[in-house]
Design a protein around this motif. Structure first.
Motif, PDB file in Angstrom:
ATOM      1  N   LYS A  44       3.375   1.742  -1.789  1.00 36.36           N
ATOM      2  CA  LYS A  44       3.923   1.962  -2.987  1.00 36.36           C
ATOM      3  C   LYS A  44       2.558   2.227  -4.042  1.00 36.36           C
ATOM      4  O   LYS A  44       2.561   2.409  -5.139  1.00 36.36           O
ATOM      5  N   GLY A  45       1.363   2.506  -3.468  1.00 38.46           N
ATOM      6  CA  GLY A  45      -0.058   2.862  -4.207  1.00 38.46           C
ATOM      7  C   GLY A  45      -0.837   1.630  -4.526  1.00 38.46           C
ATOM      8  O   GLY A  45      -1.565   1.740  -5.045  1.00 38.46           O
ATOM      9  N   GLY A  53      -5.136   1.217  -7.730  1.00 37.40           N
ATOM     10  CA  GLY A  53      -3.576   0.584  -7.778  1.00 37.40           C
ATOM     11  C   GLY A  53      -3.715  -0.650  -7.425  1.00 37.40           C
ATOM     12  O   GLY A  53      -2.597  -1.394  -7.246  1.00 37.40           O
ATOM     13  N   TYR A 108       0.843  -1.123   0.135  1.00 41.73           N
ATOM     14  CA  TYR A 108      -0.035  -0.059   0.038  1.00 41.73           C
ATOM     15  C   TYR A 108       0.912   1.380   0.100  1.00 41.73           C
ATOM     16  O   TYR A 108       0.451   2.211  -0.519  1.00 41.73           O
ATOM     17  N   HIS A 160      -9.188   6.281  -5.830  1.00 40.30           N
ATOM     18  CA  HIS A 160      -7.648   5.730  -6.339  1.00 40.30           C
ATOM     19  C   HIS A 160      -7.646   4.132  -6.855  1.00 40.30           C
ATOM     20  O   HIS A 160      -8.439   3.575  -6.000  1.00 40.30           O
TER      21      HIS A 160
END
Length: 157
Positions: free
Chosen positions: A103-104, A126, A101, A124
């Motif tokens: 790292k997105g 990812g 998480y 978001h």
């Protein structure tokens, strides 16, 4: 607010300001005071703020032993006489195990509820979601829809 002593048939419960709904009975309580709430040792007293959207999963013993493919969203009733009928909720999803998480590698979804509908859009993206279905629980009924990045689900009021 569960009963924790054998033989007890009620529990003293303090509810903060606002209107609260007993999840199991649907009874509304006004906050800012204490109530003696009848329940058995087998019951768990759960009180949800009126109008809340509460995420749930069915029968999860351990998150890694099964995929969570269905997100259930309990829509608590609005308070009696409440004029403003809007609420929102941000749902966060990641793998539940790693630090990815940072790292997105996660998803965030924004749910908005009015008297007419529930909408959801992705804030978001990812993470590859396992969700396949969204089930709304309101007024004793269930509405099931395929999970997608954008949703607009009409409600009856």
């Amino acid at each position: 607010a569960p009963v924790v002593r054998q033989g007890e048939r009620s529990r003293l419960v303090y509810l903060p300001e606002g209107s609260w709904i007993d999840y199991f009975t649907g009874k509304e309580y006004q906050g800012g005071q204490e109530y003696i709430v009848p329940m058995s040792l087998a019951e768990t007293g759960v009180f949800v703020k009126a109008g809340t959207m509460l995420p749930m999963f069915r029968n999860v013993c351990h998150i890694r032993k099964q995929e969570l493919t269905t997100l259930h969203l309990y829509l608590a009733p609005w308070a009696e006489g409440e004029e403003i009928r809007e609420s929102s909720y941000i749902h966060y999803e990641d793998d539940g195990a790693s630090l990815d998480y940072k790292k997105g590698v996660y998803n965030e979804y924004e749910f908005k509820r009015t008297a007419e509908c529930v909408t959801m859009h992705m804030l978001h993206h990812g993470y590859k979601t396992d969700y396949k279905t969204l089930v709304l629980h309101a007024d004793g009924t269930e509405v099931s829809v395929p999970f997608a990045e954008e949703l607009n689900i009409p409600l009856k009021d």
